[in-house]
Enzyme design. Structure first.
Site, PDB file in Angstrom:
ATOM      1  N   ASP A  21       0.830  -1.212   0.000  1.00 13.10           N
ATOM      2  CA  ASP A  21       0.000   0.000   0.000  1.00 13.10           C
ATOM      3  C   ASP A  21       0.863   1.259   0.000  1.00 13.10           C
ATOM      4  OD1 ASP A  21      -2.363   1.387  -0.035  1.00 13.10           O
ATOM      5  OD2 ASP A  21      -2.689   1.277   2.135  1.00 13.10           O
ATOM      6  N   ASN A  23       1.230   3.441  -2.939  1.00 14.92           N
ATOM      7  CA  ASN A  23       1.753   3.875  -4.253  1.00 14.92           C
ATOM      8  C   ASN A  23       1.266   5.268  -4.635  1.00 14.92           C
ATOM      9  OD1 ASN A  23       2.734   1.308  -4.329  1.00 14.92           O
ATOM     10  ND2 ASN A  23       1.430   0.580  -5.992  1.00 14.92           N
ATOM     11  N   HIS A  38       2.441   3.309  -9.009  1.00 15.10           N
ATOM     12  CA  HIS A  38       2.269   1.874  -9.290  1.00 15.10           C
ATOM     13  C   HIS A  38       3.470   1.346 -10.072  1.00 15.10           C
ATOM     14  CE1 HIS A  38      -1.661   2.223  -7.637  1.00 15.10           C
ATOM     15  NE2 HIS A  38      -2.191   2.882  -8.652  1.00 15.10           N
ATOM     16  N   THR A  67     -11.037  -6.471  -4.821  1.00 13.90           N
ATOM     17  CA  THR A  67     -12.367  -6.347  -5.451  1.00 13.90           C
ATOM     18  C   THR A  67     -12.823  -4.891  -5.401  1.00 13.90           C
ATOM     19  OG1 THR A  67     -12.834  -8.539  -4.574  1.00 13.90           O
ATOM     20  CG2 THR A  67     -14.704  -7.298  -5.376  1.00 13.90           C
ATOM     21  N   GLU A  68     -12.533  -4.245  -4.265  1.00 12.52           N
ATOM     22  CA  GLU A  68     -12.943  -2.846  -4.087  1.00 12.52           C
ATOM     23  C   GLU A  68     -12.173  -1.895  -4.995  1.00 12.52           C
ATOM     24  OE1 GLU A  68     -12.266  -4.975  -1.514  1.00 12.52           O
ATOM     25  OE2 GLU A  68     -14.351  -5.241  -0.889  1.00 12.52           O
ATOM     26  N   ASN A  69     -10.982  -2.290  -5.417  1.00  7.85           N
ATOM     27  CA  ASN A  69     -10.174  -1.415  -6.283  1.00  7.85           C
ATOM     28  C   ASN A  69     -10.803  -1.196  -7.666  1.00  7.85           C
ATOM     29  OD1 ASN A  69      -7.014  -2.641  -4.947  1.00  7.85           O
ATOM     30  ND2 ASN A  69      -8.125  -0.781  -4.386  1.00  7.85           N
ATOM     31  N   SER A 197      -8.279  -4.510   5.190  1.00  4.87           N
ATOM     32  CA  SER A 197      -8.855  -4.217   3.872  1.00  4.87           C
ATOM     33  C   SER A 197      -9.291  -5.469   3.097  1.00  4.87           C
ATOM     34  CB  SER A 197      -7.864  -3.393   3.031  1.00  4.87           C
ATOM     35  OG  SER A 197      -7.588  -2.160   3.673  1.00  4.87           O
ATOM     36  N   GLU A 208       0.924 -12.997  12.737  1.00  2.00           N
ATOM     37  CA  GLU A 208       1.529 -11.827  13.366  1.00  2.00           C
ATOM     38  C   GLU A 208       1.420 -10.685  12.366  1.00  2.00           C
ATOM     39  OE1 GLU A 208       2.543 -11.689  16.449  1.00  2.00           O
ATOM     40  OE2 GLU A 208       2.129 -13.824  16.739  1.00  2.00           O
TER      41      GLU A 208
HETATM   42  C1  IPE Z   1      -5.578  -2.660  -0.208  1.00  2.00           C
HETATM   43  O1  IPE Z   1      -5.165  -1.336  -0.392  1.00  2.00           O
HETATM   44  C2  IPE Z   1      -5.544  -3.393  -1.502  1.00  2.00           C
HETATM   45  C3  IPE Z   1      -4.225  -3.573  -2.109  1.00  2.00           C
HETATM   46  C4  IPE Z   1      -3.078  -3.242  -1.591  1.00  2.00           C
HETATM   47  C5  IPE Z   1      -4.241  -4.198  -3.389  1.00  2.00           C
HETATM   48  P1  IPE Z   1      -6.215  -0.147  -0.563  1.00  2.00           P
HETATM   49  O2  IPE Z   1      -5.433   1.094  -0.650  1.00  2.00           O
HETATM   50  O3  IPE Z   1      -7.148  -0.447  -1.664  1.00  2.00           O
HETATM   51  O4  IPE Z   1      -7.023  -0.242   0.813  1.00  2.00           O
HETATM   52  P2  IPE Z   1      -7.850   0.851   1.602  1.00  2.00           P
HETATM   53  O5  IPE Z   1      -8.891   1.370   0.666  1.00  2.00           O
HETATM   54  O6  IPE Z   1      -6.903   1.915   2.012  1.00  2.00           O
HETATM   55  O7  IPE Z   1      -8.413   0.119   2.765  1.00  2.00           O
HETATM   56  C1  IPE Z   2      -1.508   0.232  -3.369  1.00  2.00           C
HETATM   57  O1  IPE Z   2      -1.281   1.596  -3.378  1.00  2.00           O
HETATM   58  C2  IPE Z   2      -1.746  -0.346  -4.737  1.00  2.00           C
HETATM   59  C3  IPE Z   2      -3.145  -0.748  -5.002  1.00  2.00           C
HETATM   60  C4  IPE Z   2      -4.125  -0.729  -4.148  1.00  2.00           C
HETATM   61  C5  IPE Z   2      -3.427  -1.219  -6.333  1.00  2.00           C
HETATM   62  P1  IPE Z   2      -2.478   2.639  -3.424  1.00  2.00           P
HETATM   63  O2  IPE Z   2      -2.819   2.888  -4.841  1.00  2.00           O
HETATM   64  O3  IPE Z   2      -3.598   2.189  -2.575  1.00  2.00           O
HETATM   65  O4  IPE Z   2      -1.791   3.925  -2.804  1.00  2.00           O
HETATM   66  P2  IPE Z   2      -2.412   4.926  -1.732  1.00  2.00           P
HETATM   67  O5  IPE Z   2      -2.886   4.097  -0.578  1.00  2.00           O
HETATM   68  O6  IPE Z   2      -3.537   5.634  -2.406  1.00  2.00           O
HETATM   69  O7  IPE Z   2      -1.284   5.823  -1.363  1.00  2.00           O
HETATM   70 MG    MG Z   3      -4.029   2.417  -0.611  1.00  2.00          MG
END
Ligand code: IPE
Ligand code: IPE
Ligand code: MG
Length: 246
Positions: A21, A23, A38, A67-69, A197, A208
């Site tokens: 998480d 990126n 990314h 799935t939520e992405n 998440s 852990e």
């Molecule tokens: C969780 O990260 C999913 C992945 C790393 C692929 P998100 O950035 O989508 O999660 P939330 O929305 O902050 O919980």
């Molecule tokens: C994780 O980084 C990658 C994916 C969830 C695909 P994010 O894209 O969630 O980055 P932040 O959390 O918005 O910084």
């Molecule tokens: Mg994120």
């Protein structure tokens, strides 16, 4: 003594799961758009996979897309899928060179067809490798996985190939996408967020949890070693008392 040398081989987790998480925030810090984050996260994936295989981790699961992405802006989703196709294609030779078998968990059929095909090809091309298994969680969510497992079990009961009395932990585990894979002993999440998440809800029951403020594109081998060392200093009691463990 380097961090790597401090790791006790006999106390290695067999399975490490990572929520990659941060990126987007990393890109913002660099004055770029989210896609740039990314793209730079791929280097961290490479480093982490290599480090895990080198020290003898048997399973590494990376949460790459939930799935939520799918609810993110369309251009980000499209760019992520393209990056995925490109990366899987570019990395297959390295996976083979390093003895790494690729697997994937999630609603893979919901992926764009080029992405799905590339993935299946890489899975087939690396299937005989046995040094480490790299599991990509793609279009994955734990609730989706559990719903699927419950449906399959219900179907078997309807068909009378399973009776309700036979439902136990093993029966449920064997209907999840991770069937045959041991539960992660260690779960790492980057970027300072302290939540799961919708990741591996069943499998993380006794893992852990390790949280670091590092954003994923800054995560390197040393960060993985640090997480493992932290894990090796914990007392895993599984409900027992400290005294019972000796
Ligand atoms: C969780 O990260 C999913 C992945 C790393 C692929 P998100 O950035 O989508 O999660 P939330 O929305 O902050 O919980
Ligand atoms: C994780 O980084 C990658 C994916 C969830 C695909 P994010 O894209 O969630 O980055 P932040 O959390 O918005 O910084
Ligand atoms: Mg994120």
């Amino acid at each position: 003594m380097s961090l790597k040398e401090k790791i006790i081989p006999s106390k290695l987790p067999e399975h490490i799961a990572v929520i990659m998480d941060g990126n987007g925030r990393w890109a913002k810090q660099h004055g770029e758009d989210r896609i740039f984050g990314h793209e730079n996260g791929v280097k961290s994936v490479r480093d982490t996979v290599e480090a895990a295989a080198e020290i003898g981790i048997k399973y590494l699961t990376l949460y790459a897309f939930s799935t939520e992405n799918w609810n993110r802006p369309q251009e980000e989703v499209v760019a992520l899928m393209q990056l995925l196709v490109y990366t899987i294609n570019a990395e297959t030779a390295t996976l083979n060179k390093n003895g790494i078998r690729l697997q994937a968990i999630g609603d893979l059929k919901s992926l764009p067809s080029d992405c799905y095909n590339e993935l299946q090809e890489a899975i087939a091309n690396t299937k005989d490798n046995s040094r480490m298994t790299l599991v990509l969680a793609l279009s994955y969510s734990a609730r989706w996985e559990i719903i699927n497992a419950v449906k399959e079990i219900a179907q078997k009961i309807e068909n009378k190939t399973l009776s309700a009395a036979d439902i136990n932990e093993d029966a449920i585990s064997s209907h999840l996408c991770t069937a045959g894979i041991p539960d992660p002993e260690l779960m790492i999440r980057t970027s300072g967020e302290h939540r799961i998440s919708n990741f591996l809800l069943w499998q993380l029951a006794y893992s852990e949890l390790y949280f670091t403020d590092k954003l994923w594109p800054d995560f390197r081998k040393e960060d993985l070693y640090e997480a493992i060392l932290d894990y090796q200093n914990r007392e895993r009691r599984f409900g027992k008392t400290s005294e019972q463990l000796v």
